[in-house]
Design an enzyme around this catalytic site. Structure first.
Site, PDB file in Angstrom:
ATOM      1  N   SER A   1     -41.981-114.170 -11.005  1.00 31.06           N
ATOM      2  CA  SER A   1     -41.591-115.439 -11.635  1.00 31.06           C
ATOM      3  C   SER A   1     -40.794-116.299 -10.663  1.00 31.06           C
ATOM      4  CB  SER A   1     -40.743-115.187 -12.884  1.00 31.06           C
ATOM      5  OG  SER A   1     -41.509-114.603 -13.898  1.00 31.06           O
TER       6      SER A   1
ATOM      7  N   GLY B   1     -41.820-126.994 -27.039  1.00 33.87           N
ATOM      8  CA  GLY B   1     -42.320-125.975 -26.109  1.00 33.87           C
ATOM      9  C   GLY B   1     -43.807-126.124 -25.874  1.00 33.87           C
TER      10      GLY B   1
ATOM     11  N   TRP C   1     -34.939-122.608 -21.524  1.00 37.25           N
ATOM     12  CA  TRP C   1     -35.754-121.519 -20.973  1.00 37.25           C
ATOM     13  C   TRP C   1     -36.152-121.793 -19.523  1.00 37.25           C
ATOM     14  CZ3 TRP C   1     -35.220-117.527 -23.870  1.00 37.25           C
ATOM     15  CH2 TRP C   1     -35.240-117.624 -25.268  1.00 37.25           C
TER      16      TRP C   1
ATOM     17  N   CYS D   1     -49.045-128.688 -12.366  1.00 39.55           N
ATOM     18  CA  CYS D   1     -48.146-127.682 -11.757  1.00 39.55           C
ATOM     19  C   CYS D   1     -48.294-126.356 -12.502  1.00 39.55           C
ATOM     20  CB  CYS D   1     -46.695-128.141 -11.829  1.00 39.55           C
ATOM     21  SG  CYS D   1     -46.408-129.755 -11.112  1.00 39.55           S
TER      22      CYS D   1
ATOM     23  N   ALA E   1     -49.277-122.359 -11.388  1.00 43.87           N
ATOM     24  CA  ALA E   1     -48.474-121.160 -11.681  1.00 43.87           C
ATOM     25  C   ALA E   1     -49.272-120.152 -12.505  1.00 43.87           C
ATOM     26  CB  ALA E   1     -47.195-121.559 -12.408  1.00 43.87           C
ATOM     27  N   ARG E   2     -50.101-120.647 -13.398  1.00 44.29           N
ATOM     28  CA  ARG E   2     -50.908-119.733 -14.230  1.00 44.29           C
ATOM     29  C   ARG E   2     -51.884-118.932 -13.394  1.00 44.29           C
ATOM     30  NH1 ARG E   2     -51.870-124.700 -18.134  1.00 44.29           N
ATOM     31  NH2 ARG E   2     -49.923-124.498 -19.303  1.00 44.29           N
TER      32      ARG E   2
ATOM     33  N   LEU F   1     -45.753 -91.456 -22.135  1.00 40.10           N
ATOM     34  CA  LEU F   1     -44.462 -90.873 -21.748  1.00 40.10           C
ATOM     35  C   LEU F   1     -43.644 -90.402 -22.954  1.00 40.10           C
ATOM     36  CD1 LEU F   1     -45.292 -92.238 -19.047  1.00 40.10           C
ATOM     37  CD2 LEU F   1     -42.851 -92.634 -18.651  1.00 40.10           C
TER      38      LEU F   1
ATOM     39  N   GLU G   1     -45.769-120.410 -19.817  1.00 35.69           N
ATOM     40  CA  GLU G   1     -46.878-121.083 -19.106  1.00 35.69           C
ATOM     41  C   GLU G   1     -48.073-121.293 -20.032  1.00 35.69           C
ATOM     42  OE1 GLU G   1     -46.839-121.849 -15.814  1.00 35.69           O
ATOM     43  OE2 GLU G   1     -45.004-120.852 -15.170  1.00 35.69           O
TER      44      GLU G   1
ATOM     45  N   THR H   1     -48.724-120.483 -24.312  1.00 34.92           N
ATOM     46  CA  THR H   1     -48.816-119.224 -25.060  1.00 34.92           C
ATOM     47  C   THR H   1     -50.280-118.776 -25.146  1.00 34.92           C
ATOM     48  OG1 THR H   1     -49.152-120.285 -27.201  1.00 34.92           O
ATOM     49  CG2 THR H   1     -46.853-119.938 -26.513  1.00 34.92           C
TER      50      THR H   1
HETATM   51  C1  LIG Z   1     -38.223-116.023 -19.857  1.00 34.26           C
HETATM   52  C2  LIG Z   1     -38.827-117.395 -19.971  1.00 34.26           C
HETATM   53  C3  LIG Z   1     -38.862-118.218 -18.852  1.00 34.26           C
HETATM   54  C4  LIG Z   1     -39.372-119.527 -18.940  1.00 34.26           C
HETATM   55  N1  LIG Z   1     -39.342-120.356 -17.840  1.00 34.26           N
HETATM   56  C5  LIG Z   1     -39.641-121.683 -17.995  1.00 34.26           C
HETATM   57  C6  LIG Z   1     -39.430-122.610 -16.906  1.00 34.26           C
HETATM   58  O1  LIG Z   1     -39.034-122.228 -15.795  1.00 34.26           O
HETATM   59  N2  LIG Z   1     -39.651-123.935 -17.133  1.00 34.26           N
HETATM   60  C7  LIG Z   1     -40.088-124.412 -18.344  1.00 34.26           C
HETATM   61  O2  LIG Z   1     -40.247-125.632 -18.479  1.00 34.26           O
HETATM   62  N3  LIG Z   1     -40.302-123.550 -19.399  1.00 34.26           N
HETATM   63  C8  LIG Z   1     -40.091-122.215 -19.246  1.00 34.26           C
HETATM   64  N4  LIG Z   1     -40.286-121.342 -20.308  1.00 34.26           N
HETATM   65  C9  LIG Z   1     -40.696-121.878 -21.615  1.00 34.26           C
HETATM   66  C10 LIG Z   1     -42.078-121.455 -22.075  1.00 34.26           C
HETATM   67  O3  LIG Z   1     -43.062-122.087 -21.331  1.00 34.26           O
HETATM   68  C11 LIG Z   1     -42.158-121.730 -23.586  1.00 34.26           C
HETATM   69  O4  LIG Z   1     -41.380-120.745 -24.235  1.00 34.26           O
HETATM   70  C12 LIG Z   1     -43.568-121.730 -24.117  1.00 34.26           C
HETATM   71  O5  LIG Z   1     -44.266-122.868 -23.662  1.00 34.26           O
HETATM   72  C13 LIG Z   1     -43.618-121.694 -25.654  1.00 34.26           C
HETATM   73  O6  LIG Z   1     -42.799-122.677 -26.204  1.00 34.26           O
HETATM   74  P1  LIG Z   1     -41.775-122.305 -27.379  1.00 34.26           P
HETATM   75  O7  LIG Z   1     -40.988-121.115 -26.915  1.00 34.26           O
HETATM   76  O8  LIG Z   1     -41.033-123.532 -27.742  1.00 34.26           O
HETATM   77  O9  LIG Z   1     -42.685-121.812 -28.558  1.00 34.26           O
HETATM   78  P2  LIG Z   1     -43.392-122.728 -29.671  1.00 34.26           P
HETATM   79  O10 LIG Z   1     -44.121-123.840 -29.008  1.00 34.26           O
HETATM   80  O11 LIG Z   1     -42.420-123.052 -30.739  1.00 34.26           O
HETATM   81  O12 LIG Z   1     -44.471-121.698 -30.240  1.00 34.26           O
HETATM   82  C14 LIG Z   1     -44.116-120.677 -31.173  1.00 34.26           C
HETATM   83  C15 LIG Z   1     -45.413-120.042 -31.674  1.00 34.26           C
HETATM   84  O13 LIG Z   1     -46.217-121.027 -32.325  1.00 34.26           O
HETATM   85  C16 LIG Z   1     -47.502-121.054 -31.728  1.00 34.26           C
HETATM   86  N5  LIG Z   1     -48.050-122.401 -31.751  1.00 34.26           N
HETATM   87  C17 LIG Z   1     -47.478-123.559 -31.319  1.00 34.26           C
HETATM   88  N6  LIG Z   1     -48.317-124.594 -31.476  1.00 34.26           N
HETATM   89  C18 LIG Z   1     -49.460-124.076 -32.017  1.00 34.26           C
HETATM   90  C19 LIG Z   1     -50.726-124.629 -32.399  1.00 34.26           C
HETATM   91  N7  LIG Z   1     -51.012-125.946 -32.240  1.00 34.26           N
HETATM   92  N8  LIG Z   1     -51.656-123.802 -32.914  1.00 34.26           N
HETATM   93  C20 LIG Z   1     -51.400-122.465 -33.031  1.00 34.26           C
HETATM   94  N9  LIG Z   1     -50.259-121.886 -32.697  1.00 34.26           N
HETATM   95  C21 LIG Z   1     -49.284-122.677 -32.176  1.00 34.26           C
HETATM   96  C22 LIG Z   1     -47.292-120.558 -30.315  1.00 34.26           C
HETATM   97  O14 LIG Z   1     -48.506-120.070 -29.749  1.00 34.26           O
HETATM   98  C23 LIG Z   1     -46.263-119.466 -30.548  1.00 34.26           C
HETATM   99  O15 LIG Z   1     -46.910-118.292 -30.964  1.00 34.26           O
HETATM  100  C24 LIG Z   1     -39.857-119.997 -20.199  1.00 34.26           C
HETATM  101  C25 LIG Z   1     -39.856-119.138 -21.304  1.00 34.26           C
HETATM  102  C26 LIG Z   1     -39.342-117.864 -21.210  1.00 34.26           C
HETATM  103  C27 LIG Z   1     -39.328-116.987 -22.428  1.00 34.26           C
END
Ligand SMILES: Cc1cc2nc3c(=O)[nH]c(=O)nc-3n(C[C@H](O)[C@H](O)[C@H](O)COP(=O)(O)OP(=O)(O)OC[C@H]3O[C@@H](n4cnc5c(N)ncnc54)[C@H](O)[C@@H]3O)c2cc1C
Length: 380
Positions: free
Chosen positions: A87, A133, A158, A234, A238-239, A334, A359, A361
């Site tokens: 990461s 997100g 995040w 971008c 990364a993906r 294990l 990156e 979900t």
């Molecule tokens: C450890 C970690 C490091 C990270 N690093 C970075 C970083 O460096 N920079 C950065 O910008 N971000 C970063 N992220 C953020 C990450 O990209 C987001 O967590 C991710 O995009 C999901 O957004 P959210 O957590 O707000 O979830 P949400 O968008 O709230 O989603 C929650 C759930 O709802 C589902 N969902 C949402 N919309 C829909 C839809 N239209 N249809 C069906 N299902 C849906 C999602 O799939 C998920 O299961 C990081 C996250 C983590 C946990």
């Protein structure tokens, strides 16, 4: 065994993989579980990452200019150590160096990229917000033109590397739509707070960022950025690294569980000798082999310059899910020891719970593919 079909790697690809693997085994593996337990990132490893050419590896001029297949193998070997290492490199290379290189001015490139390639400057990428997100277009962070610069207000959530970064790529709404800015983190009005209580990616710094009337010069704007598509470009870089990286995590889980099963007797013989255990190994090996074939093809298409973002979505989605399944299966082998940090599997398993989420979900990449196949967007 772990290149079951002996993929046709070039000499350069083999050398990059071997060099990264040896370094990870010698310098990262001895302490990574302690870092995971303590919730710290091994910052001491960064200078050597720079010396080895692991930062911006596929970038011409400022980085090592390697083919993307080599960058992929670097990601695989780093994540065989820990997702936190991969990461760090993904954020530095794909999410910070890439936008400066792609959207920045010559001055911005000269100012940041040489130091970033050496690990002397650390970057972070601020797109996600607490309330936005999966749909980052709804972001509330604003950049308003003011005199000869901009004033930025808002927050990000995040953000990997946030507390250790020297610079941050900030995505904000402007009167011209969403644009990217490169901002020094010692700018007045910038603050970072570490996200605590994480049970995944513990050997990685994750932060909440705040921008309070943060005044930045005109030259902070990345002039080539136009709309959310620039940020998504971008993420697509990364993906690609994620699709490769998770193979390493899966490999580590298979290796660890195989070693364990051969040495652990129950009912008078090693558990590796039971058919149910062997079926798990056969499934894990098959998954890893499929992941490798997909990632290798992805790299070849990317190096040829014809890769579509939907193909990257497919690979990230498929490989992250497959690696998580491998980790969960390996953990069962294990038994009770599978939940201990004395073995790497539970650490990888917990990390992969983040990878399937960040990156884009798993579900969002499902919708990307659904739209590609049907022509109908099902996001909203
Ligand atoms: C450890 C970690 C490091 C990270 N690093 C970075 C970083 O460096 N920079 C950065 O910008 N971000 C970063 N992220 C953020 C990450 O990209 C987001 O967590 C991710 O995009 C999901 O957004 P959210 O957590 O707000 O979830 P949400 O968008 O709230 O989603 C929650 C759930 O709802 C589902 N969902 C949402 N919309 C829909 C839809 N239209 N249809 C069906 N299902 C849906 C999602 O799939 C998920 O299961 C990081 C996250 C983590 C946990």
């Amino acid at each position: 065994m772990l290149n079951y079909f002996d993929l046709p790697f070039s000499d350069e690809e083999r050398l990059v993989q071997q060099t990264t693997r040896e370094w990870v085994e010698a310098e990262a593996l001895p302490t990574i579980a302690d870092h995971f337990e303590a919730g710290t990132f091994p910052k001491e490893l960064i200078p050597r990452m720079g010396e080895l050419g692991l930062l911006g590896a596929s970038m011409p001029k400022y980085g090592a200019g390697m083919p993307y297949s080599c960058y992929g193998l670097i990601c695989q070997e780093l994540e065989r150590g820990d997702t936190g290492l991969r990461s760090f490199v993904s954020v530095q290379s794909s999410l910070t160096m890439f936008p400066i290189y792609t959207f920045g001015t010559d001055e911005q490139k000269e100012r940041y990229l040489p130091g970033m390639a050496l690990g002397q400057l650390i970057g972070c990428f601020g797109l996600t917000e607490a309330d936005h997100g999966s749909d980052p277009s709804g972001m509330e962070t604003r950049a308003v033109p003011d005199g000869d610069g901009w004033v930025i207000n808002g927050s990000k959530m995040w953000i990997t590397n946030g507390n250790v970064a020297d610079l941050c790529i900030i995505w904000a709404k402007t009167p011209d739509g969403i644009r990217g800015f490169v901002v020094d983190t010692d700018t007045k009005g910038f603050s970072a707070r570490k996200v605590e209580k994480k049970l995944s990616l513990r050997a990685s710094v994750t932060s909440e960022l705040h921008f309070d009337d943060m005044r930045v010069p005109r030259t902070a704007l990345l002039p080539g950025t136009k709309g959310i598509g620039s940020a998504l470009r971008c993420l697509n870089e990364a993906r690609f690294g994620i699709a490769w990286g998770v193979i390493g995590a899966a490999m580590a889980c298979l290796e660890s569980s195989l070693t364990y099963a051969k040495a652990r007797p129950q009912f008078g013989k090693p558990i590796a000798g039971f058919q149910l255990t062997q079926a798990k190994f056969a499934d894990m090996l098959t998954s890893i082999t499929q992941m490798q074939a997909l990632a290798y093809q992805l790299a070849k298409v990317k190096d040829a310059g014809t890769l579509r973002h939907q193909q990257v979505s497919l690979a990230k989605r498929a490989n992250a899910a497959a690696a998580l399944e491998v980790a969960r299966t390996a953990r069962t082998i294990l038994g009770g020891n599978g939940i201990s940090l004395e073995h790497p599997i539970i650490r990888h398993m917990a990390n992969l719970e983040t990878v399937i989420t960040y990156e884009g979900t798993h579900e969002i990449h499902t919708l990307v593919l659904g739209q590609d196949l049907t022509g109908i967007a099902a996001f909203a």
